[in-house]
Write a protein that holds these residues in place. Structure first.
Motif, PDB file in Angstrom:
ATOM      1  N   SER A 114      11.404  23.605 -59.753  1.00 38.56           N
ATOM      2  CA  SER A 114      11.018  24.477 -58.595  1.00 38.56           C
ATOM      3  C   SER A 114      11.456  23.716 -57.898  1.00 38.56           C
ATOM      4  N   ARG A 115      11.520  21.819 -57.606  1.00 42.56           N
ATOM      5  CA  ARG A 115      12.441  21.281 -55.987  1.00 42.56           C
ATOM      6  C   ARG A 115      13.279  21.278 -55.661  1.00 42.56           C
ATOM      7  N   ARG A 137      14.170  19.949 -48.805  1.00 43.39           N
ATOM      8  CA  ARG A 137      14.099  18.541 -48.654  1.00 43.39           C
ATOM      9  C   ARG A 137      15.569  18.044 -48.799  1.00 43.39           C
ATOM     10  N   TYR A 171      12.665  30.695 -49.526  1.00 46.67           N
ATOM     11  CA  TYR A 171      12.687  30.505 -50.940  1.00 46.67           C
ATOM     12  C   TYR A 171      13.753  31.230 -51.591  1.00 46.67           C
ATOM     13  N   LEU A 228       5.483  30.744 -69.954  1.00 47.83           N
ATOM     14  CA  LEU A 228       4.466  30.452 -69.052  1.00 47.83           C
ATOM     15  C   LEU A 228       3.716  31.630 -68.564  1.00 47.83           C
ATOM     16  N   SER A 229       3.781  32.887 -67.850  1.00 46.10           N
ATOM     17  CA  SER A 229       2.792  33.403 -67.204  1.00 46.10           C
ATOM     18  C   SER A 229       0.925  33.653 -68.381  1.00 46.10           C
ATOM     19  N   ARG A 235       0.887  20.650 -65.204  1.00 51.31           N
ATOM     20  CA  ARG A 235       1.545  21.109 -64.214  1.00 51.31           C
ATOM     21  C   ARG A 235       1.059  23.102 -63.663  1.00 51.31           C
ATOM     22  N   ASN A 246       1.851  25.556 -61.290  1.00 52.94           N
ATOM     23  CA  ASN A 246       3.319  24.990 -60.576  1.00 52.94           C
ATOM     24  C   ASN A 246       3.031  26.823 -59.154  1.00 52.94           C
ATOM     25  N   PHE A 305       4.763  27.374 -55.198  1.00 57.23           N
ATOM     26  CA  PHE A 305       5.723  26.558 -54.022  1.00 57.23           C
ATOM     27  C   PHE A 305       4.812  26.475 -52.634  1.00 57.23           C
ATOM     28  N   TYR A 306       5.507  25.509 -51.650  1.00 56.93           N
ATOM     29  CA  TYR A 306       4.764  25.552 -50.972  1.00 56.93           C
ATOM     30  C   TYR A 306       5.604  23.638 -50.162  1.00 56.93           C
ATOM     31  N   LEU A 365       4.630  20.689 -50.755  1.00 59.18           N
ATOM     32  CA  LEU A 365       4.308  20.471 -52.432  1.00 59.18           C
ATOM     33  C   LEU A 365       5.869  20.660 -53.100  1.00 59.18           C
ATOM     34  N   PRO A 366       6.162  19.506 -53.295  1.00 58.83           N
ATOM     35  CA  PRO A 366       7.577  18.769 -53.000  1.00 58.83           C
ATOM     36  C   PRO A 366       8.797  19.461 -54.368  1.00 58.83           C
ATOM     37  N   LYS A 367       7.512  18.668 -55.555  1.00 53.81           N
ATOM     38  CA  LYS A 367       8.207  19.047 -56.782  1.00 53.81           C
ATOM     39  C   LYS A 367       8.080  20.656 -56.783  1.00 53.81           C
ATOM     40  N   GLY A 368       7.315  21.678 -56.189  1.00 44.86           N
ATOM     41  CA  GLY A 368       7.163  23.074 -56.872  1.00 44.86           C
ATOM     42  C   GLY A 368       5.710  23.098 -57.757  1.00 44.86           C
ATOM     43  N   TYR A 369       5.455  21.219 -58.075  1.00 40.47           N
ATOM     44  CA  TYR A 369       4.466  21.585 -58.956  1.00 40.47           C
ATOM     45  C   TYR A 369       3.371  20.661 -58.521  1.00 40.47           C
ATOM     46  N   TYR A 414      -0.786  30.113 -61.956  1.00 44.62           N
ATOM     47  CA  TYR A 414      -0.376  29.012 -61.469  1.00 44.62           C
ATOM     48  C   TYR A 414       0.687  28.315 -63.215  1.00 44.62           C
ATOM     49  N   ARG A 415       0.759  28.709 -64.073  1.00 45.34           N
ATOM     50  CA  ARG A 415       1.372  28.949 -65.223  1.00 45.34           C
ATOM     51  C   ARG A 415       1.579  27.067 -65.325  1.00 45.34           C
ATOM     52  N   TYR A 416       0.046  26.983 -65.745  1.00 45.95           N
ATOM     53  CA  TYR A 416      -0.145  25.625 -66.044  1.00 45.95           C
ATOM     54  C   TYR A 416       0.475  25.073 -67.719  1.00 45.95           C
TER      55      TYR A 416
END
Lengths: 488, 478
Positions: free
Chosen positions: A321-322, A327, A342, A365-366, B78, B80, B82-83, B86-90, B269-271
């Motif tokens: 996701s990163r 960045r 994105y 994971l959903s 985690r 999850n 996107f923003y 939020l650098p890691k995406g989670y 959020y797919r924790y």
């Protein structure tokens, strides 16, 4: 000095005795790469200036008498290890512009030991693949047959060592990515126990499975390199703190009384006849060395591939996701708004296999699917761990083929991901259990292509596994055979 | 129809650690954008999180102070989405097993003690900030705050009014600052509350549909926002509408809440458990070490102030409103033994007023407990009247020094010497025989005339109690 037939150990000896300088060694390898790699595509990046600078530093260190076993030895690194000042692409367009501002722990260890960075090797994109066909930087060819795959994901490292373009190369193994290409390229490769090699700076694919390791022609060379690579790192919470160990210490031990466990699931169908013949011959060799065979069972072996293809994509979907274009890395040149940036950046930056796994992982994971897929897979993973625990009450080491077949042709399995995934059937369960695994050359099969013998040990049994491999390599010469291309 | 209001609060308390929750970067507020974002905070490829031990210790401290249960083993997960900030995406948070479960905060409101139960408190990292001004239509990202440790404290829906919710938030704020885990600075975002508000007909068991209100960055706004929201929901239902579950943002300028996103937009959020972090294991010995190092908690201290010092419950509450104030009071008591009420009055009176006037925290008070103690001792022994003491206090506040020295130099010493006072009184009576006669004839109002003149005669320094006594005696002809 013939680089094609000189082992890493011998190179180290020659450096110490000043028969060759590190600079000469580096130049010779860089020359080989320049000459042979255009046929193979094993390297993504080389940097002569940087490598030669490091060689000069190593030469001074050798002259000053403070050299270690790897000082002055050129080592190639899988392009998954962040290397300060080097392009670090992970085989992806997404990172095609990423020059790492820091070193992975593994790179730090090699630098501290005085080893040279010979170059960064090609790999399946984000380590997702078993044939090195998913790399943004093109396929890697198998040095034994340029129409065949080298295996993956560490295909560049394996092909480079097989063609003797490097005396050793780092690699990583999430489901077989060290052992499978080592087998298909006719070299030795070890995946240590999970947690022995720091994952800091090793670009994550599936965090609970990823493990750094090394490929080299022989078990002895693996041990020497592993001594530098293994080490506790406080920046990786899964790094294991234990007394340091000399992985070459047990190499010469005799094998009398060794019990080799043969899982019936590794030998029942699915394995091609040529591979089976080579493995049988290797086992007979071990018997001559004093070992006995024990029939064992790893009943959940068949579940390892489905379990892996739930858990690894789940972790990957989050780990990747990163890479969002914000960045660093690839950002789409044109976009309308944030969501569009994105979507376009990721659509353009990732290849299709990576996308497939991100989608799979996102799905499992959903909400509503998590229990049925992710949690269930974790439960089965526990069963697979228990299978190995039970097995090691009956035997000292587990052996079998590293892969069901010898190297396959380009495009042969790309149309059918499941067939591709099944090529890792014998290696994946080892990652799920976090155990150490080793693949060594054990003869040749169809088309004169190498066959790999896999050795699986209990946790932290690396020195023992290397001992078993080394004794076999003293009795055989499969590991010193080189492809015709390499002797050119 | 009579309506019952149901409120639960989610509070993010920023933990006052020096470094971030999963990296070694500093957490100080106000640095140049991105100066405090290291490789881990930037989520460069290959970096990994490492748990900050102090953050865990602070969570344990909170759990013990709130009488919750500390999980021996808790899991980081985690979350999850996107923003750009939020650098890691989670976000690394705790989901299924938080570090603290249960507990309660006792809230005082209008003399009543209301227990508010806590659901849980869990550790997580903060995100960075998106800056939308000054970038020519683009957005800037400041990751200094990314990875700052937070303790998210979730209450049960136990509050029944905006006032109760604010009282809970204040009590929680006092507790986290009291035990030193949070600096409590609401302007800098160190203590942020979201309120879940719903209404239901009185007597109904089932909860109404709730709305979450964000952006409550002061207690005053919290009260106004909740009150607006209650009115809005009741108005909606009474006019035949339905409350829609959604997140609403409070706009303090317009004093209203506005819809931010509805439940339908809620993300999945797919924790899942973070494979980069091992389970957080806290052994009993660690918990006990933290327990033994806990300071006396506000409720216990308040009760002790009542029982040991004989203070009223009200005074004790006021003094224990903050750890620093309570500490100041206790230090002051050390210098002025046996005068708890006097000390309490001065701390919550003159001192608080002066601090408020100059915008100072009590720990930065210009008068130390020792200085104030020196002053109060002179009230205690009769040297100073209250009025004179206030004059000395002002001098101490602006110029420093010691009360005794100032009393000397200003000649403010109270006259308590009996013979001196008697001489003044005698001279006064001799000078005003008519008034003496009036008094003796029963016109007691004339007494004030004598007090006024006696005070004037000695520059206001007469000990009033003594002067009164002497005057009464003499005028009575004794």
């Amino acid at each position: 000095m013939n680089l094609a037939t000189t082992s890493l150990k011998q190179l180290a000896g020659a450096l110490r005795k000043r028969q060759v300088s590190s600079r000469e060694l580096a130049q010779a390898y860089l020359e080989r790469i320049a000459r042979l790699d255009p046929m193979l595509g094993a390297f993504i990046t080389t940097d002569h200036e940087c490598t030669l600078q490091q060689a000069d530093a190593a030469d001074s260190r050798i002259a000053s008498g403070t050299a270690g076993p790897l000082t002055g030895i050129p080592v190639a690194h899988k392009d998954i290890f962040c290397t300060q000042g080097w392009l670090t692409t992970c085989g992806s367009k997404m990172l095609s512009n990423f020059v790492s501002p820091y070193d992975a722990h593994v790179i730090e260890q090699f630098k501290a030991a005085g080893a040279l960075i010979l170059g960064k090797t090609n790999m399946d994109e984000f380590a997702m693949g078993s044939s090195n066909e998913t790399s943004f930087y093109g396929t890697v060819k198998n040095p034994w047959d340029l129409t065949r795959v080298p295996g993956g994901s560490s295909g560049g490292s394996a092909a480079a060592v097989a063609a003797r373009l490097a005396p050793a190369a780092t690699a990583t193994d999430t489901g077989g990515s060290i052992r499978q290409p080592a087998a298909l390229c006719g070299i030795s490769g070890i995946k240590p126990t999970y947690g022995l090699v720091s994952r800091y700076g090793m670009i994550a694919y599936a965090s609970s499975l990823d493990q750094g390791g090394v490929v080299a022609p022989s078990a002895e060379d693996l041990g020497i390199v592993l001594n530098t690579m293994v080490g506790f790192d406080a920046r990786d919470s899964t790094s294991i703190q234990r007394p340091s160990e000399d992985y070459t210490a047990l190499l010469e031990q005799p094998l009398h009384g060794l019990r080799i466990g043969l899982p019936k699931e590794f030998f029942s169908g699915g394995v091609s006849a040529d591979v089976e013949r080579a493995i049988e011959a290797a086992l007979q060799e071990y018997e001559r060395l004093g070992a006995t065979r024990v029939d064992i069972s790893l009943p959940n072996t068949a579940l390892s591939v489905p379990v892996y293809y739930v858990l690894a994509p789940a972790e990957a979907s989050s780990n990747l996701s990163r890479f969002d274009g914000v960045r660093f890395g690839w950002r789409a040149p044109q976009y309308d708004d944030l969501a569009d940036m994105y979507e376009r950046s990721r659509a353009q930056g990732f290849g299709s296999e990576v996308k497939r796994r991100i989608l799979t992982g996102t799905y499992v994971l959903s909400r509503g699917y998590y229990d049925a897929y992710y949690l269930q897979a974790q439960r089965v993973r526990r069963l697979i761990v228990n299978d190995f625990k039970n097995a090691f009450t009956q035997c000292d080491v587990i052996m079998g083929p590293s892969t069901p077949t010898v190297a396959f042709g380009f495009g042969e399995k790309t149309g059918d991901p499941v067939q591709m995934y099944l090529s890792d059937i014998f290696t994946i369960s080892v990652n799920l259990a976090g155990l150490p695994g080793l693949s060594i050359p054990a003869g040749f099969g169809q088309g004169g292509l190498p066959v790999g013998l896999q050795l699986i040990g209990d946790y932290f049994s690396e020195a023992h596994l290397l001992n078993l491999a080394h004794r076999y390599q003293q009795a055989t010469d499969w590991h010193s055979r080189i492809p015709a291309l390499a002797s050119a | 129809m009579d309506w019952e209001v149901v409120i639960g609060l989610e509070t993010h308390a920023q933990l006052a650690t020096r470094s971030k929750i999963f990296s070694g970067a500093a957490t100080a507020f106000g640095a140049t954008p991105n100066a405090q974002a290291c490789a881990v905070d930037l989520a460069l490829p290959g970096v990994l999180p490492v748990m900050n031990r102090t953050a865990v210790e602070y969570a344990i401290r909170f759990g013990l102070a709130a009488e919750g249960v500390i999980a021996k083993r808790s899991i980081f997960a985690r979350k999850n989405y996107f923003y750009p900030d939020l650098p890691k995406g989670y976000q690394i948070s705790q989901y299924e097993i938080p570090v603290v479960s249960g507990g309660q905060i006792v809230v005082e409101l209008e003399g009543l003690e209301i227990p508010v139960r806590l659901t849980r408190a869990h550790l997580e990292e903060d995100a960075g900030k998106s800056l939308h001004e000054d970038f020519h239509g683009l957005s800037g990202i400041d990751l200094n705050r990314a990875g700052t440790p937070l303790l998210e404290i979730v209450s049960e829906p136990d509050m029944r009014s905006a006032a109760e919710a604010v009282a809970y938030a204040r009590a929680l704020h006092r507790l986290v600052t009291w035990i030193g885990i949070c600096d409590g600075n609401m302007q800098e975002g160190s203590f942020r509350c979201d309120a879940n508000v719903s209404v239901r007909p009185k007597g109904q068991q089932a909860y109404g549909t709730r709305c979450e209100i964000k952006n409550l960055n002061s207690f005053r706004f919290m009260e106004k926002a909740i009150e607006f929201e209650i009115r809005r929901q009741i108005g909606l239902i009474e006019s035949g509408g339905n409350v829609v579950q959604e997140t609403r943002l409070y706009d303090p300028d317009r004093d209203e809440t506005r819809s931010m996103r509805s439940k339908e937009d809620a993300q999945d959020y797919r924790y899942f458990p973070d494979p980069d972090l091992l389970p957080l294991c806290i052994d009993v010995a660690w918990i006990e070490r933290v327990r033994n190092a806990l300071p006396e908690l506000p409720d216990a201290m308040r009760r002790r102030f009542v029982s040991d010092f004989g203070l009223s419950s009200y005074d004790a509450s006021v003094l224990t409103a903050s750890f620093d104030q309570a500490q100041y009071f206790q230090a002051l008591m050390h210098f002025v033994q046996g005068e708890a009420k006097l000390c309490a009055n001065w701390v919550s009176g003159e001192l608080s007023a002066a601090l408020h006037r100059d915008g100072l925290e009590i720990r930065h008070s210009r008068i130390t407990p020792q200085q104030l103690g020196g002053l109060l001792r002179r009230i205690q022994d009769g040297t100073l009247s209250g009025k004179m003491a206030r004059e000395i206090f002002d001098a101490l506040w602006s110029d420093g020094g010691e009360a005794d020295t100032l009393i000397e130099s200003k000649g403010l010493k109270q006259i308590s010497d009996v013979s001196t006072l008697e001489k003044i009184v005698e001279a006064l009576m001799a000078a005003h025989p008519g008034q003496v006669a009036e008094y003796r004839a029963g016109k007691e109002k004339v007494f004030g005339f004598f007090v006024g003149h006696a005070m004037k005669a000695c520059g206001g320094r007469a000990n009033p109690a003594q002067l009164n006594a002497i005057l009464k005696n003499r005028l009575a002809g004794k």
